[in-house]
Write a protein that holds these residues in place. Structure first.
Motif, PDB file in Angstrom:
ATOM      1  N   GLY A   9      -1.556 -42.270  42.969  1.00 40.85           N
ATOM      2  CA  GLY A   9      -0.314 -41.971  42.269  1.00 40.85           C
ATOM      3  C   GLY A   9      -0.142 -40.477  42.056  1.00 40.85           C
ATOM      4  O   GLY A   9      -1.032 -39.682  42.335  1.00 40.85           O
ATOM      5  N   ARG A  38       4.542 -53.192  39.175  1.00 37.41           N
ATOM      6  CA  ARG A  38       4.791 -51.955  38.464  1.00 37.41           C
ATOM      7  C   ARG A  38       5.460 -52.268  37.125  1.00 37.41           C
ATOM      8  O   ARG A  38       6.053 -53.322  36.959  1.00 37.41           O
ATOM      9  CB  ARG A  38       5.665 -50.998  39.269  1.00 37.41           C
ATOM     10  N   ALA A  40       7.737 -50.004  34.254  1.00 33.38           N
ATOM     11  CA  ALA A  40       8.341 -48.784  33.733  1.00 33.38           C
ATOM     12  C   ALA A  40       8.489 -48.914  32.220  1.00 33.38           C
ATOM     13  O   ALA A  40       8.549 -50.032  31.696  1.00 33.38           O
ATOM     14  CB  ALA A  40       9.698 -48.564  34.394  1.00 33.38           C
ATOM     15  N   THR A  91       9.871 -44.773  39.468  1.00 35.50           N
ATOM     16  CA  THR A  91       8.930 -44.233  38.496  1.00 35.50           C
ATOM     17  C   THR A  91       8.398 -45.341  37.596  1.00 35.50           C
ATOM     18  O   THR A  91       9.168 -46.078  36.981  1.00 35.50           O
ATOM     19  CB  THR A  91       9.607 -43.147  37.641  1.00 35.50           C
ATOM     20  N   ALA A  92       7.080 -45.469  37.557  1.00 35.82           N
ATOM     21  CA  ALA A  92       6.439 -46.542  36.792  1.00 35.82           C
ATOM     22  C   ALA A  92       4.925 -46.388  36.906  1.00 35.82           C
ATOM     23  O   ALA A  92       4.434 -45.561  37.682  1.00 35.82           O
ATOM     24  CB  ALA A  92       6.856 -47.910  37.325  1.00 35.82           C
ATOM     25  N   VAL A  93       4.224 -47.209  36.150  1.00 36.30           N
ATOM     26  CA  VAL A  93       2.784 -47.390  36.369  1.00 36.30           C
ATOM     27  C   VAL A  93       2.625 -48.537  37.354  1.00 36.30           C
ATOM     28  O   VAL A  93       3.206 -49.609  37.169  1.00 36.30           O
ATOM     29  CB  VAL A  93       2.043 -47.684  35.060  1.00 36.30           C
ATOM     30  N   TYR A  94       1.851 -48.299  38.383  1.00 36.70           N
ATOM     31  CA  TYR A  94       1.655 -49.276  39.449  1.00 36.70           C
ATOM     32  C   TYR A  94       0.274 -49.909  39.319  1.00 36.70           C
ATOM     33  O   TYR A  94      -0.728 -49.200  39.122  1.00 36.70           O
ATOM     34  CB  TYR A  94       1.808 -48.610  40.807  1.00 36.70           C
ATOM     35  N   GLY A 118      -4.175 -49.296  36.633  1.00 39.60           N
ATOM     36  CA  GLY A 118      -2.865 -48.705  36.857  1.00 39.60           C
ATOM     37  C   GLY A 118      -2.930 -47.247  37.265  1.00 39.60           C
ATOM     38  O   GLY A 118      -3.870 -46.519  36.913  1.00 39.60           O
ATOM     39  N   THR A 119      -1.933 -46.836  38.030  1.00 35.11           N
ATOM     40  CA  THR A 119      -1.791 -45.433  38.422  1.00 35.11           C
ATOM     41  C   THR A 119      -0.327 -45.046  38.263  1.00 35.11           C
ATOM     42  O   THR A 119       0.566 -45.800  38.642  1.00 35.11           O
ATOM     43  CB  THR A 119      -2.300 -45.205  39.857  1.00 35.11           C
ATOM     44  N   GLN A 120      -0.088 -43.873  37.704  1.00 33.58           N
ATOM     45  CA  GLN A 120       1.270 -43.440  37.411  1.00 33.58           C
ATOM     46  C   GLN A 120       1.923 -42.863  38.656  1.00 33.58           C
ATOM     47  O   GLN A 120       1.342 -42.019  39.348  1.00 33.58           O
ATOM     48  CB  GLN A 120       1.257 -42.370  36.311  1.00 33.58           C
ATOM     49  N   THR A 122       5.496 -40.932  39.534  1.00 38.84           N
ATOM     50  CA  THR A 122       6.684 -40.295  38.981  1.00 38.84           C
ATOM     51  C   THR A 122       7.490 -39.685  40.119  1.00 38.84           C
ATOM     52  O   THR A 122       6.964 -38.881  40.894  1.00 38.84           O
ATOM     53  CB  THR A 122       6.314 -39.204  37.969  1.00 38.84           C
TER      54      THR A 122
END
Length: 125
Positions: A9, A38, A40, A91-94, A118-120, A122
């Motif tokens: 990310g 994901r 958001a 854009t979200a945490v995946y 999770g990985t951000q 953006t």
């Protein structure tokens, strides 16, 4: 320790690309379907894609179809999500998740055995 770890990310401009990785440790992914999700801020978790244990079956949400590609390398015990033509709304945490011995027909509803942290991602100029 049995876990999934996402990586890849970061911050990317609109129209750019990222490749997320989902690596398993403490177990093998060979017989697991892998889902990508994901979330958001202020929104519900969204199912994005799934790949079956052998890689023969895949499934995509309409929101990412044609832009995202899921894949896996069982020899490396890792799954991937290639994300192209990224938009600010991506854009979200995946998160990735794994479930034993299922294909992807109903992947959004599964009770997964493992989840990553999770990985951000953006997407912004």
């Amino acid at each position: 320790q049995l876990q999934l770890v996402e990586s890849g990310g970061g911050l990317v401009q609109p129209g750019g690309s990222l490749r997320l990785s989902c690596a398993a440790s403490g177990f093998t992914l060979d017989h697991h379907a892998i889902g990508w999700f994901r979330q958001a801020p202020g929104k519900e978790r969204e199912g994005l894609s799934c790949i079956g244990p052998s890689g023969d079956s895949t499934n995509y949400a309409d929101s990412v179809k044609g832009r995202f590609t899921i894949s896996r390398d069982n020899a490396k015990n890792t799954a991937y999500l290639q994300m192209n033509s990224l938009k600010p709304e991506d854009t979200a945490v995946y998160y990735c998740a794994a479930i034993f011995d299922l294909e992807c027909a109903d992947y959004v509803r599964y009770e997964y055995d493992y989840w990553g942290q999770g990985t951000q991602v953006t997407v912004s100029s």
